[in-house]
Design a protein around this motif. Structure first.
Motif, PDB file in Angstrom:
ATOM      1  N   GLY A  63       0.871  -1.220  -0.052  1.00 24.28           N
ATOM      2  CA  GLY A  63      -0.069   0.216  -0.117  1.00 24.28           C
ATOM      3  C   GLY A  63       0.899   1.427   0.023  1.00 24.28           C
ATOM      4  O   GLY A  63       0.337   2.499  -0.257  1.00 24.28           O
ATOM      5  N   ASP A  64       2.148   1.084   0.324  1.00 28.55           N
ATOM      6  CA  ASP A  64       3.049   2.281   0.377  1.00 28.55           C
ATOM      7  C   ASP A  64       3.487   2.560  -1.344  1.00 28.55           C
ATOM      8  O   ASP A  64       4.277   3.813  -1.427  1.00 28.55           O
ATOM      9  CB  ASP A  64       4.298   1.933   1.187  1.00 28.55           C
ATOM     10  CG  ASP A  64       3.735   2.086   2.679  1.00 28.55           C
ATOM     11  OD1 ASP A  64       2.929   2.443   2.981  1.00 28.55           O
ATOM     12  OD2 ASP A  64       4.664   1.574   3.446  1.00 28.55           O
ATOM     13  N   PRO A 130      -0.775   1.955 -10.926  1.00 27.27           N
ATOM     14  CA  PRO A 130      -1.842   2.325 -10.006  1.00 27.27           C
ATOM     15  C   PRO A 130      -3.141   2.121 -10.489  1.00 27.27           C
ATOM     16  O   PRO A 130      -4.314   1.804  -9.883  1.00 27.27           O
ATOM     17  CB  PRO A 130      -1.640   3.626  -9.303  1.00 27.27           C
ATOM     18  CG  PRO A 130      -0.235   3.909  -9.416  1.00 27.27           C
ATOM     19  CD  PRO A 130       0.270   3.040 -10.619  1.00 27.27           C
ATOM     20  N   GLY A 131      -3.337   2.187 -11.877  1.00 24.65           N
ATOM     21  CA  GLY A 131      -4.718   2.503 -12.645  1.00 24.65           C
ATOM     22  C   GLY A 131      -5.191   0.603 -12.920  1.00 24.65           C
ATOM     23  O   GLY A 131      -6.375   0.649 -13.380  1.00 24.65           O
ATOM     24  N   ASN A 132      -4.528  -0.165 -12.617  1.00 28.71           N
ATOM     25  CA  ASN A 132      -4.667  -1.507 -13.024  1.00 28.71           C
ATOM     26  C   ASN A 132      -4.542  -2.576 -11.849  1.00 28.71           C
ATOM     27  O   ASN A 132      -4.005  -3.639 -12.193  1.00 28.71           O
ATOM     28  CB  ASN A 132      -4.144  -1.981 -14.416  1.00 28.71           C
ATOM     29  CG  ASN A 132      -2.549  -2.119 -14.314  1.00 28.71           C
ATOM     30  OD1 ASN A 132      -2.105  -2.031 -13.208  1.00 28.71           O
ATOM     31  ND2 ASN A 132      -2.015  -2.312 -15.413  1.00 28.71           N
ATOM     32  N   THR A 133      -4.545  -2.239 -10.928  1.00 32.69           N
ATOM     33  CA  THR A 133      -4.320  -3.276  -9.665  1.00 32.69           C
ATOM     34  C   THR A 133      -5.287  -4.243  -9.421  1.00 32.69           C
ATOM     35  O   THR A 133      -4.864  -5.274  -8.912  1.00 32.69           O
ATOM     36  CB  THR A 133      -4.067  -2.130  -8.288  1.00 32.69           C
ATOM     37  OG1 THR A 133      -5.327  -1.380  -8.064  1.00 32.69           O
ATOM     38  CG2 THR A 133      -2.810  -1.204  -8.283  1.00 32.69           C
ATOM     39  N   ALA A 134      -6.544  -3.853  -9.876  1.00 36.28           N
ATOM     40  CA  ALA A 134      -7.393  -4.903  -9.931  1.00 36.28           C
ATOM     41  C   ALA A 134      -7.076  -6.344 -10.625  1.00 36.28           C
ATOM     42  O   ALA A 134      -7.445  -7.454 -10.260  1.00 36.28           O
ATOM     43  CB  ALA A 134      -8.610  -4.419 -10.368  1.00 36.28           C
ATOM     44  N   VAL A 135      -6.225  -6.092 -11.813  1.00 34.78           N
ATOM     45  CA  VAL A 135      -5.944  -7.051 -12.626  1.00 34.78           C
ATOM     46  C   VAL A 135      -4.394  -7.619 -12.255  1.00 34.78           C
ATOM     47  O   VAL A 135      -4.251  -8.778 -12.053  1.00 34.78           O
ATOM     48  CB  VAL A 135      -5.680  -6.618 -14.059  1.00 34.78           C
ATOM     49  CG1 VAL A 135      -5.149  -7.702 -14.949  1.00 34.78           C
ATOM     50  CG2 VAL A 135      -7.306  -6.202 -14.554  1.00 34.78           C
ATOM     51  N   ASN A 136      -3.768  -6.755 -11.890  1.00 37.72           N
ATOM     52  CA  ASN A 136      -2.089  -7.003 -11.695  1.00 37.72           C
ATOM     53  C   ASN A 136      -1.853  -6.876 -10.273  1.00 37.72           C
ATOM     54  O   ASN A 136      -0.339  -7.184  -9.902  1.00 37.72           O
ATOM     55  CB  ASN A 136      -1.214  -6.021 -12.458  1.00 37.72           C
ATOM     56  CG  ASN A 136      -1.289  -6.301 -14.051  1.00 37.72           C
ATOM     57  OD1 ASN A 136      -1.468  -7.547 -14.300  1.00 37.72           O
ATOM     58  ND2 ASN A 136      -1.307  -5.243 -14.882  1.00 37.72           N
ATOM     59  N   GLY A 137      -2.616  -6.726  -9.279  1.00 40.78           N
ATOM     60  CA  GLY A 137      -2.165  -6.734  -7.927  1.00 40.78           C
ATOM     61  C   GLY A 137      -1.587  -5.077  -7.598  1.00 40.78           C
ATOM     62  O   GLY A 137      -1.110  -4.558  -8.562  1.00 40.78           O
TER      63      GLY A 137
END
Length: 299
Positions: A63-64, A130-137
């Motif tokens: 999260g950092d 930061p824009g694709n964390t739902a896919v890539n973690g």
């Protein structure tokens, strides 16, 4: 005839620890390939070592954001200084990593000089941001984010060094060797980044795929392009010594043909090699293969 200069960039700042209390062994890549006689086989001049900062994530937690951001920024500038010097001299740097975050140094060096492209041979797009964390973690390891960072996505202290954001334009990037079904393929296409998967290369042939890409990397608006070679583009049956040995990769003959076409383009200005981990290669067989492929591309 181009003068090759072999430079060590043994940074592991962009990878997560392989185990608690351990550090990624990719910092040994350069030494291992030199042990394979790569300097002599390339007929290269020795460009020395760009010494990286110490691996220390401190109290970083999920999260950092991207860890090691400050030392990575400093190292990127230092590495860019070295690469830029050789590019200005008309020399061809061959940079031995290290993890994939060293590609930022090449991208920044080229951006200082003008507009350049990138031909990345990699098992994954390294496009986490930061824009694709739902896919890539979640973001964290820059070695999985360097293409996103180079195109201006992510932490500003890494994406806008010297006010030169972005270092690469999406339309000047060509990717080769992504696994079929890679979750980033849709986003890459929407961003205008051309990608040839392993299946595409098998269907069309490595040489034709590379030559077709060169047509796009040679427009008058760009001054040339850099090759980023990640060892995990190879199938783990022949290259198990990487941090993410995903099945379905390229075979040595396919990579050899692809790399040879790209390297021999007169517009190619440099090459970096990343991710091979000698700690995972006790008999040095994978390292010998990688050295053969790099040396063979220039033959």
């Amino acid at each position: 005839m181009r003068t090759l200069v072999l430079i060590d960039a043994p940074s592991n700042l962009g990878l997560r620890p392989p185990a608690p209390g351990a550090v990624p062994g990719v910092y040994k890549l350069a030494g291992a390939l030199r042990e394979q006689g790569l300097l002599q086989r390339l007929g290269a001049r020795d460009g020395g070592v760009v010494v990286p900062p110490r691996y220390d994530r401190g109290d970083w937690k999920e999260g950092d954001g991207t860890f090691h951001a400050a030392p990575l920024a400093r190292y990127t500038v230092t590495l860019a200084d070295r690469i830029e010097k050789h590019l200005r001299a008309g020399e061809f740097p061959v940079v031995l990593g290290g993890d994939c975050s060293i590609q930022l140094g090449a991208a920044l060096a080229m951006r200082r000089l003008g507009r350049y492209g990138l031909a990345a041979i990699d098992g994954s797009a390294d496009f986490r941001h930061p824009g694709n964390t739902a896919v890539n973690g979640p973001v964290g390891a820059a070695g999985g984010e360097e293409l996103a960072l180079s195109t201006g996505r992510g932490r500003r202290e890494l994406t806008d060094l010297e006010g030169l954001r972005p270092y690469l334009r999406e339309e000047d990037v060509r990717l080769f060797g992504l696994r079929d079904g890679d979750p980033d393929l849709t986003e890459l296409a929407e961003a205008g980044i051309a990608a040839a998967t392993v299946g595409d290369i098998r269907e069309r042939g490595a040489g034709p795929v590379a030559r077709a890409a060169l047509e796009g990397l040679h427009p008058p608006r760009t001054a040339g392009f850099w090759i980023h070679l990640d060892a995990d583009a190879l199938d783990p049956t022949v290259m198990p010594a990487v941090d993410s040995p995903d099945p379905g990769g390229l075979l040595p003959d396919e990579l050899a043909e692809l790399l040879g076409v790209l390297v021999h383009s007169p517009r190619c200005v440099g090459l970096n090699v990343t991710i091979y981990d000698p700690d995972l290669d006790p008999d040095a067989r994978a390292g010998a293969l990688l050295a053969d492929l790099v040396a063979g591309a220039f033959a």
